[in-house]
Design a protein around this motif. Structure first.
Motif, mmCIF file in Angstrom:
data_model
loop_
_atom_site.group_PDB
_atom_site.id
_atom_site.type_symbol
_atom_site.label_atom_id
_atom_site.label_comp_id
_atom_site.label_asym_id
_atom_site.label_seq_id
_atom_site.Cartn_x
_atom_site.Cartn_y
_atom_site.Cartn_z
ATOM 1 N N ALA A 370 -9.726 41.805 40.527
ATOM 2 C CA ALA A 370 -9.669 41.368 39.134
ATOM 3 C C ALA A 370 -10.550 42.223 38.231
ATOM 4 O O ALA A 370 -10.287 42.342 37.028
ATOM 5 N N ARG A 372 -11.416 45.555 37.038
ATOM 6 C CA ARG A 372 -10.911 46.942 37.062
ATOM 7 C C ARG A 372 -12.056 47.951 37.049
ATOM 8 O O ARG A 372 -11.968 49.014 37.687
ATOM 9 N N ASP A 408 -3.435 44.501 46.638
ATOM 10 C CA ASP A 408 -3.449 43.061 46.859
ATOM 11 C C ASP A 408 -2.153 42.605 47.529
ATOM 12 O O ASP A 408 -1.096 43.233 47.362
ATOM 13 N N THR A 410 0.911 39.971 47.531
ATOM 14 C CA THR A 410 1.638 39.315 46.438
ATOM 15 C C THR A 410 2.118 37.944 46.869
ATOM 16 O O THR A 410 2.238 37.650 48.069
ATOM 17 N N ASP A 411 2.425 37.090 45.890
ATOM 18 C CA ASP A 411 2.852 35.717 46.192
ATOM 19 C C ASP A 411 4.180 35.677 46.928
ATOM 20 O O ASP A 411 4.414 34.815 47.770
ATOM 21 N N PRO A 446 -3.419 46.925 39.563
ATOM 22 C CA PRO A 446 -3.725 45.629 38.945
ATOM 23 C C PRO A 446 -3.935 44.556 40.003
ATOM 24 O O PRO A 446 -3.253 44.524 41.030
ATOM 25 N N GLY A 447 -4.901 43.689 39.792
ATOM 26 C CA GLY A 447 -5.184 42.600 40.722
ATOM 27 C C GLY A 447 -5.500 41.328 39.955
ATOM 28 O O GLY A 447 -5.855 41.372 38.780
ATOM 29 N N ARG A 448 -5.315 40.191 40.642
ATOM 30 C CA ARG A 448 -5.499 38.915 39.953
ATOM 31 C C ARG A 448 -6.565 38.040 40.583
ATOM 32 O O ARG A 448 -6.903 37.003 40.045
ATOM 33 N N GLN A 449 -7.110 38.400 41.725
ATOM 34 C CA GLN A 449 -8.097 37.545 42.387
ATOM 35 C C GLN A 449 -9.082 38.415 43.172
ATOM 36 O O GLN A 449 -8.799 39.566 43.487
ATOM 37 N N ASP A 450 -10.255 37.827 43.457
ATOM 38 C CA ASP A 450 -11.315 38.552 44.158
ATOM 39 C C ASP A 450 -11.677 37.888 45.482
ATOM 40 O O ASP A 450 -12.767 38.109 46.003
ATOM 41 N N SER A 453 -8.437 40.917 50.127
ATOM 42 C CA SER A 453 -7.567 42.056 49.838
ATOM 43 C C SER A 453 -6.647 42.262 51.031
ATOM 44 O O SER A 453 -6.662 41.476 51.994
#
Length: 593
Positions: A370, A372, A408, A410-411, A446-450, A453
């Motif tokens: 998340a 960058r 990352d 992905t869902d 791009p990433g959405r969570q920490d 990985s």
């Protein structure tokens, strides 16, 4: 036949004599040079019959050398006299007294200043004035209203002092330093000294106003010795390693060549690059006259802290034969023992340096998250490490490097998702320059969570690639290192509390075991966990998982962003050199790479 001398002719002759005597006294007063307004200036004014000594400058072309003028004689005869002798004395007739300075000659021909025997003029000739200004006026030949000094008695007093003093000169060799022009009684003293059998040579040294004080003789001798040609190369003693056998030999780097001559008060410098040994150390830096033979004496020895395998630029200054000083960077002075016992120093060299194996480095780089800015910092760090390795080994002869970048999960990811979704095309076992070129095409994803990985997939890809390479060629004599660069731990194979599982069910511990079995050292570069523990149980559970994972990933060492620079990491990656015998006490003349 021409008739009697007239009264007018007598008066003219007497006036000419008075004018000549007055000019002579003014010349002597200018040499005595008291400060205007001082007590000595007033006493000298009275001795001149009321005429201030500075009101009438000395006539041009009278042989007087103004204060500060410089004149250097030919040092070749002095150098010839020093050759083959163990000791020579220098005699100076100065305004403050007679000086006899001993000089010892080393086996390399370097003159070393010794003690000075100084005798004030009042002890030699008690009739001279007690006031120092008036006494200097007399020694310059001035009379004024003072009682005249008996020249013959002065000569006999000087001759008696010489007979007593030169009798103790070892080797019976002395050099007379000629007095500066204009000092009449000092000139007479020099003439008497030149007639002595022990005085083999008269030298100008450095002319001008003679020095003051009891150290005047030693100071003028030092200035003369500094203008003599260097009798031998002045060298820096280093160690050199044979590229083929690893044998360690002493190496002489010439700082200042034999025959070099300095002008009065001149200083010349020389620069040299030396290199550190296998570990951080403080090697000795001995400066010698001539080659490093057993029994030779060092001119100077300094101790300098040098980083392992790193270059250090040194600057040495030469002020005369044997006078060499390390001026940059600052170094510590060492006790006299290493300088006096060069044989022990040479015997302390290691027999052989054993070259380390080659380095095979594999990096995994977390390109998501998340934050960058943190991702960009990681990528910049990896590029700098690759650039340092490329400068160290441009051709890849001893260093091979590769990298696997991961993103990352992905869902919508399934076990049939393509690998390209998770990983960048890996670069494995290439010269560092090629890795650097490949890294220039990488960019943060791009990433959405920490939380986690796809590091587990990168580890499995790395294990598979290294296994294929080992099956094809074998690692041979190679040091293998895995460096994990990231901010998030790998996803577990199964759900761990709030920590999501890998959608593919990949177990990172299995991949880590395969890499460890392949001979890889495990290093990690990540931010440490900071701040208080999470207030909820789920958060604390995630923190424990992350800490446990990073301990396993960095089992052989952990680097911290902001604390460990790329240079520190590259130094830690270097396989260690080994030495047979004692550690090397000297700096190296060439890098050990």
């Amino acid at each position: 036949m021409l008739g009697a001398v007239t009264a007018g002719e007598l008066a003219a002759a007497e006036a000419a004599l008075r004018t000549a005597r007055h000019a002579w006294d003014l010349r002597a007063a200018a040499l005595a040079a008291p400060a205007p307004g001082s007590d000595g200036h007033r006493r000298l004014t009275a001795a001149l019959g009321g005429t201030p000594p500075g009101d009438h400058p000395h006539p041009p072309g009278d042989g007087h050398a103004p204060a500060g003028s410089e004149e250097t004689g030919d040092g070749t005869p002095v150098q010839a006299l020093l050759a083959g002798r163990a000791r020579v004395s220098f005699l100076e007739c100065a305004p403050d007294g007679l000086h006899l300075t001993g000089v010892e000659i080393t086996r390399a021909g370097i003159p070393v200043l010794g003690d000075t025997l100084s005798t004030p003029w009042r002890s030699v000739m008690p009739v001279l004035e007690t006031d120092p200004t008036l006494r200097r006026f007399q020694l310059a030949g001035g009379i004024g209203t003072l009682p005249s000094v008996d020249r013959r008695a002065f000569d006999e007093a000087v001759r008696a002092w010489l007979a007593e003093s030169l009798r103790t000169v070892p080797g019976g060799a002395a050099v007379l330093l000629r007095p500066a022009p204009g000092w009449e009684l000092l000139r007479r003293a020099g003439t008497v000294a030149a007639q002595e059998p022990a005085v083999h040579l008269a030298a100008d040294g450095k002319a001008g106003a003679p020095p003051q004080g009891p150290a005047g003789g030693a100071g003028r001798v030092r200035r003369l010795l500094r203008t003599l040609p260097l009798p031998a190369d002045h060298t820096l003693l280093l160690a050199r390693v044979d590229r083929h056998t690893g044998a360690v030999h002493p190496h002489s780097h010439v700082l200042f060549p034999a025959g070099l001559v300095l002008r009065p008060d001149e200083t010349v410098t020389a620069e040299v690059t030396v290199y550190g040994g296998p570990t951080d150390s403080a090697p000795l830096l001995p400066v010698l006259a001539g080659p490093p033979v057993p029994g030779a004496r060092a001119l100077a020895v300094r101790r300098l802290k040098v980083r392992a395998l790193e270059p250090e630029r040194l600057t040495f200054a030469l002020r005369g034969p044997g006078e060499v000083e390390l001026v940059a960077p600052a170094a510590e002075r060492t006790p006299g023992e290493p300088a006096a016992d060069l044989s022990r120093l040479l015997a302390g060299l290691p027999r052989r340096m054993v070259r380390p194996p080659g380095l095979e480095l594999l990096l995994t780089v977390d390109l998501g998250g998340a934050d960058r800015a943190a991702t960009e910092e990681r990528l910049a760090f990896v590029r700098e490490v690759a650039a340092l390795l490329a400068r160290k080994d441009p051709t890849g002869a001893t260093v091979r490097a590769g990298a696997v970048g991961h993103h990352d999960h992905t869902d919508y990811e399934t076990t049939w998702a393509k690998a390209g979704v998770l990983l960048r095309a890996p670069v494995v076992a290439r010269p560092p320059a090629e890795l650097l070129a490949a890294l220039d095409t990488w960019s943060p994803a791009p990433g959405r969570q920490d939380t986690v990985s796809s590091l587990e997939d990168a580890l499995h890809e790395a294990a598979a690639l290294t296994a294929r390479r080992a099956a094809g060629a074998g690692p041979g004599e190679t040091c293998r290192v895995l460096l994990v660069v990231g901010g998030r731990p790998p996803a577990p194979a199964r759900q761990y509390g709030v920590v999501p599982a890998c959608p593919r069910g990949t177990d990172w511990r299995t991949a880590l075991g395969r890499l460890r079995a392949g001979g890889f050292r495990l290093l990690a570069r990540t931010h440490p966990a900071t701040g208080p523990p999470a207030p909820d149980a789920a958060g604390r559970q995630a923190g424990r998982y992350a800490a446990e994972a990073w301990r396993a990933l960095g089992a052989d060492g952990v680097f911290r962003p902001g604390a460990d620079s790329p240079q520190d990491v590259v130094r830690a990656l270097d396989p260690p050199w080994r030495h047979e015998g004692p550690a090397c006490p000297l700096a190296f003349a060439a890098p050990l790479r």
